[in-house]
Design a protein around this motif. Structure first.
Motif, short mmCIF file in Angstrom:
data_model
loop_
_atom_site.label_atom_id
_atom_site.label_comp_id
_atom_site.label_asym_id
_atom_site.label_seq_id
_atom_site.Cartn_x
_atom_site.Cartn_y
_atom_site.Cartn_z
N MET A 1 0.55 -1.63 0.06
CA MET A 1 -0.38 0.28 0.23
C MET A 1 0.96 0.70 0.35
N LYS A 2 0.24 1.68 -0.68
CA LYS A 2 1.29 3.61 -1.16
C LYS A 2 0.74 5.05 -0.97
N THR A 3 -0.20 4.92 -0.72
CA THR A 3 -1.50 5.60 -0.99
C THR A 3 -2.57 5.51 0.51
N LEU A 4 -3.24 6.62 0.80
CA LEU A 4 -4.47 6.90 1.59
C LEU A 4 -5.64 6.13 0.89
N GLU A 5 -5.53 6.12 -0.67
CA GLU A 5 -6.85 6.04 -1.70
C GLU A 5 -6.42 3.89 -1.55
N ASP A 6 -4.94 3.52 -1.25
CA ASP A 6 -4.92 2.15 -1.22
C ASP A 6 -4.73 1.52 0.20
N LEU A 7 -5.13 2.41 0.99
CA LEU A 7 -5.14 1.92 2.07
C LEU A 7 -7.15 2.04 2.79
N PHE A 8 -7.30 3.00 1.95
CA PHE A 8 -9.15 3.13 1.92
C PHE A 8 -10.00 1.35 0.86
N GLU A 9 -9.24 1.51 0.16
CA GLU A 9 -9.76 0.13 -0.52
C GLU A 9 -9.78 -0.95 0.36
N HIS A 10 -8.53 -1.14 1.41
CA HIS A 10 -8.28 -2.28 2.20
C HIS A 10 -9.12 -2.26 3.51
N GLN A 11 -9.28 -1.13 3.48
CA GLN A 11 -10.65 -1.06 4.71
C GLN A 11 -12.12 -0.96 4.03
N ILE A 12 -12.45 -0.65 2.84
CA ILE A 12 -13.65 -1.20 2.73
C ILE A 12 -13.73 -2.74 2.17
N LYS A 13 -13.01 -3.20 2.05
CA LYS A 13 -12.56 -5.06 1.63
C LYS A 13 -12.99 -5.81 3.37
N ASP A 14 -12.23 -4.72 3.71
CA ASP A 14 -11.73 -5.68 5.37
C ASP A 14 -13.83 -5.01 6.09
N LEU A 15 -14.12 -4.01 5.72
CA LEU A 15 -15.79 -4.08 6.35
C LEU A 15 -16.55 -4.82 5.70
N TYR A 16 -16.40 -5.83 4.91
CA TYR A 16 -17.19 -6.01 3.65
C TYR A 16 -16.82 -6.99 4.87
N SER A 17 -15.69 -8.16 4.87
CA SER A 17 -15.43 -9.49 5.23
C SER A 17 -16.47 -9.38 6.43
N ALA A 18 -16.83 -8.47 7.18
CA ALA A 18 -16.21 -7.77 8.92
C ALA A 18 -18.02 -8.49 8.65
N GLU A 19 -18.44 -7.67 7.99
CA GLU A 19 -19.74 -7.62 8.04
C GLU A 19 -20.74 -8.61 7.35
N ASP A 20 -20.03 -9.35 6.02
CA ASP A 20 -20.02 -10.97 5.46
C ASP A 20 -20.00 -11.90 6.99
N GLN A 21 -19.08 -12.16 7.48
CA GLN A 21 -18.99 -12.74 9.40
C GLN A 21 -20.22 -12.65 9.91
N LEU A 22 -20.46 -11.05 10.06
CA LEU A 22 -21.54 -11.21 10.98
C LEU A 22 -22.91 -11.88 10.26
#
Length: 164
Positions: A1-22
């Protein structure tokens, strides 16, 4: 990850996974809950969680990213803890108090994650996405408050009185 956009994308994918597990875990928590009020609150949040996951999917479509590919290890750990707790043999009132505690840990994680993602979206100029994420953040706060109200409406008191 090199940019805030990369980090944001990671956060969104992480949230998707969290909601899916929940979405998969909440029915088990509702089934274990003994009081109708708690069962209903969990079932209501399950429906919200499905909507939260759908919102993340729409955000991913808008940003042209695939939501799959990340595994939210924090949510995995929180859910494993909750599942382990619910296997213990205990009084119904203590079980409900514990389910509330486990659910609030999950809510607090989600509040933190959605707060961060909302801030990143704003910083990156994704106003509509920030608004969507903030709506979910507000619902997570409301779910947490609902659990607190249930706990304070005698669940904790009943659990405490079992020791007397």
């Amino acid at each position: 990850m090199k940019t805030l956009e990369d980090l944001f994308e990671h956060q969104i994918k992480d949230l998707y996974s969290a909601e899916d597990q929940l979405v998969k875990a909440l029915p088990k928590m509702a089934q274990k809950a003994k009081t109708e009020k708690l069962k209903n609150a969990i079932e209501k949040h399950l429906e919200q969680t499905k909507e939260h996951r759908n919102r993340i999917e729409k955000i991913c479509d808008e940003l042209d990213i695939k939501p799959q590919g990340e595994k939210c290890l924090a949510m995995k750990g929180l859910l494993e803890e909750a599942e382990h707790f619910m296997k213990d043999d205990m009084d119904d009132d203590v079980l409900d108090a514990g389910i509330i505690a486990e659910a609030q840990r999950i809510e607090h994680y989600e509040i933190s994650a959605y707060g961060t993602a909302t801030r990143f979206a704003k910083e990156l100029g994704h106003g509509d996405i920030a608004s969507t994420l903030h709506s979910t953040l507000t619902e997570e706060y409301e779910a947490d408050e609902s659990l607190t109200e249930i706990a304070e409406s005698r669940v904790n008191e009943k659990a405490k009185s079992n020791a007397d």
